[in-house]
Design a protein around this motif. Structure first.
Motif, mmCIF file in Angstrom:
data_model
loop_
_atom_site.group_PDB
_atom_site.id
_atom_site.type_symbol
_atom_site.label_atom_id
_atom_site.label_comp_id
_atom_site.label_asym_id
_atom_site.label_seq_id
_atom_site.Cartn_x
_atom_site.Cartn_y
_atom_site.Cartn_z
ATOM 1 N N ASP A 127 0.858 -1.179 0.000
ATOM 2 C CA ASP A 127 0.000 0.000 0.000
ATOM 3 C C ASP A 127 0.897 1.233 0.000
ATOM 4 O OD1 ASP A 127 -1.712 2.106 0.547
ATOM 5 O OD2 ASP A 127 -2.814 1.052 2.120
ATOM 6 N N ALA A 129 0.365 4.123 0.755
ATOM 7 C CA ALA A 129 0.179 5.020 1.889
ATOM 8 C C ALA A 129 1.257 4.804 2.949
ATOM 9 C CB ALA A 129 -1.199 4.806 2.508
ATOM 10 N N HIS A 130 1.825 3.605 2.977
ATOM 11 C CA HIS A 130 2.818 3.275 4.000
ATOM 12 C C HIS A 130 4.132 2.761 3.435
ATOM 13 C CE1 HIS A 130 -0.430 3.622 6.886
ATOM 14 N NE2 HIS A 130 -1.118 2.679 6.269
ATOM 15 N N TYR A 131 4.105 2.204 2.224
ATOM 16 C CA TYR A 131 5.255 1.456 1.744
ATOM 17 C C TYR A 131 5.717 1.929 0.368
ATOM 18 C CZ TYR A 131 3.826 -1.449 5.632
ATOM 19 O OH TYR A 131 3.480 -1.871 6.893
ATOM 20 N N SER A 166 9.988 1.633 3.689
ATOM 21 C CA SER A 166 9.228 2.830 3.995
ATOM 22 C C SER A 166 9.233 3.800 2.812
ATOM 23 C CB SER A 166 9.836 3.512 5.224
ATOM 24 O OG SER A 166 9.247 4.781 5.461
ATOM 25 N N THR A 167 8.255 4.693 2.801
ATOM 26 C CA THR A 167 8.208 5.742 1.781
ATOM 27 C C THR A 167 9.125 6.905 2.132
ATOM 28 O OG1 THR A 167 6.332 6.784 2.902
ATOM 29 C CG2 THR A 167 5.824 5.196 1.162
ATOM 30 N N GLY A 178 7.055 -4.605 7.608
ATOM 31 C CA GLY A 178 5.699 -4.357 7.152
ATOM 32 C C GLY A 178 4.708 -5.226 7.905
ATOM 33 N N ARG A 191 -1.428 -2.809 7.111
ATOM 34 C CA ARG A 191 -1.323 -1.846 8.207
ATOM 35 C C ARG A 191 0.050 -1.164 8.192
ATOM 36 N NH1 ARG A 191 -4.493 -4.725 13.358
ATOM 37 N NH2 ARG A 191 -6.586 -4.538 12.433
ATOM 38 N N PRO A 192 0.228 -0.103 8.970
ATOM 39 C CA PRO A 192 1.515 0.597 8.986
ATOM 40 C C PRO A 192 2.643 -0.300 9.477
ATOM 41 C CG PRO A 192 -0.208 1.945 9.985
ATOM 42 C CD PRO A 192 -0.795 0.569 9.798
ATOM 43 N N ARG A 196 10.630 1.633 12.426
ATOM 44 C CA ARG A 196 10.887 2.890 11.733
ATOM 45 C C ARG A 196 12.083 2.736 10.793
ATOM 46 N NH1 ARG A 196 10.281 7.480 16.520
ATOM 47 N NH2 ARG A 196 8.080 7.063 17.014
#
Length: 328
Positions: A127, A129-131, A166-167, A178, A191-192, A196
């Motif tokens: 996704d 949005a998170h990755y 991560s993005t 992930g 999910r997120p 980090r």
């Protein structure tokens, strides 16, 4: 030692039916000559053992699908769980010809006996949005692979840990854990991440969480070449890494990761033997000359030493000490 005369063997995972251990592993023909070509020819092999040392090979569990399909080029690393009805679920990575093997997705197959597998219609993608996605151009491929699935501790469903990026952050430090969740092993919500970026790893390969003697630990692997420039400048080495965690869902502080074995071994997997002792197996990645080996070690016991998960005893057998499985 698990080694095949005709094929290289590398990433692997287990299922335990109570009587036998089932080993599932990536394999590719030695007729390719160059082991770097193996990734695009990978199938999922299958072998069984009662002691984690002597193995009997069986027919392959999965091969690339007929195209077009998300896994019509190669089938890569995964994990296996059993649902409450007794059905086995394998979650695995697929790459396709259309995407030239650069976009990784996760699919699944089911089996009643661990020998015959039927693909489902699941295709789980990263996704944005998170990755990180391939279009961002920060990494050679779109990392979304090596699903590690386990039952949630509260009994509400199933958790999946995934090798992802991560993005955000420096391109050589975007490796994250992930995650996805499912109530039924069929429908998944991405999910997120549970860690980090910015901890010195380009990617965290082949994740596994287990609680060993009361302490939860996350295992992952990362090669020298995929460490950040900072870690490389500090002359750190790639290989099998571990990080202690408060739970199976972390949160994981990857900056606290420590090396379990250098990259002569790769993809460390924890499993309990019949006596209850935790053992680690890995695949032999490189010999003293740096040449690829492609076989799986015998189990080595692990223990906590000064707060770190540690392989006990010798785990680098002589190159000439080879016990091939009987495939006649």
């Amino acid at each position: 030692m698990f080694e095949l005369r005709s094929s290289w063997v590398w990433d692997f995972w287990f299922a335990d039916d109570g009587d036998r251990y089932h080993l599932f592993f990536l394999k590719a023909s030695r007729a390719l000559h160059d082991p770097d070509r193996r990734h695009w020819r990978a199938t999922v092999g299958h072998a069984t053992s009662t002691d984690l040392r002597t193995w009997e090979e069986h027919a392959d569990a999965l091969v690339p699908a007929d195209g077009p399909a998300f896994d019509d080029l190669a089938t890569w690393t995964g994990s296996i769980v059993r649902d409450d009805a007794g059905l086995w679920h394998m979650f695995y990575t697929g790459v396709d010809r259309e995407g030239k093997g650069l976009i990784q997705r996760i699919g699944s197959a089911t089996s009643h006996d661990l020998f015959t597998w039927t693909r489902t219609d699941l295709v789980l993608e990263a996704d944005s949005a998170h990755y990180e996605k391939l279009a961002q151009g920060a990494w050679p491929d779109e990392a979304w692979r090596d699903p590690w699935v386990s039952r949630s501790t509260d009994g509400t469903g199933w958790n999946m840990l995934i090798t992802a990026r991560s993005t955000a952050g420096e391109p050589d430090q975007r490796g994250v854990v992930g995650s996805a969740f499912s109530p039924d092993l069929a429908h998944w919500e991405v999910r997120p991440p549970l860690s980090r970026p910015g901890n010195g790893f380009g990617q965290l390969e082949v994740l596994q969480t287990e609680t060993v003697d009361g302490q939860t630990v996350l295992l992952f692997s990362c090669l020298n070449s995929e460490l950040s420039t900072g870690r490389q400048a500090a002359q750190e080495h790639g290989g099998i890494w571990a990080v202690n965690a408060p739970s199976a869902l972390g949160p994981f502080d990857i900056s606290e990761a420590y090396l379990v074995a250098d990259q002569s071994l790769y993809v460390g997997r924890l499993i309990q033997d019949r006596a209850g002792q935790w053992q680690m197996l890995a695949f032999e990645n490189a010999d003293d000359t740096g040449a690829f080996v492609g076989r799986i070690t015998d189990p080595q016991p692990v223990a906590w030493v000064d707060g770190k998960l540690t392989m006990m005893g010798a785990h680098h057998p002589p190159v000439g000490d080879r016990r091939y499985v009987d495939v006649s």
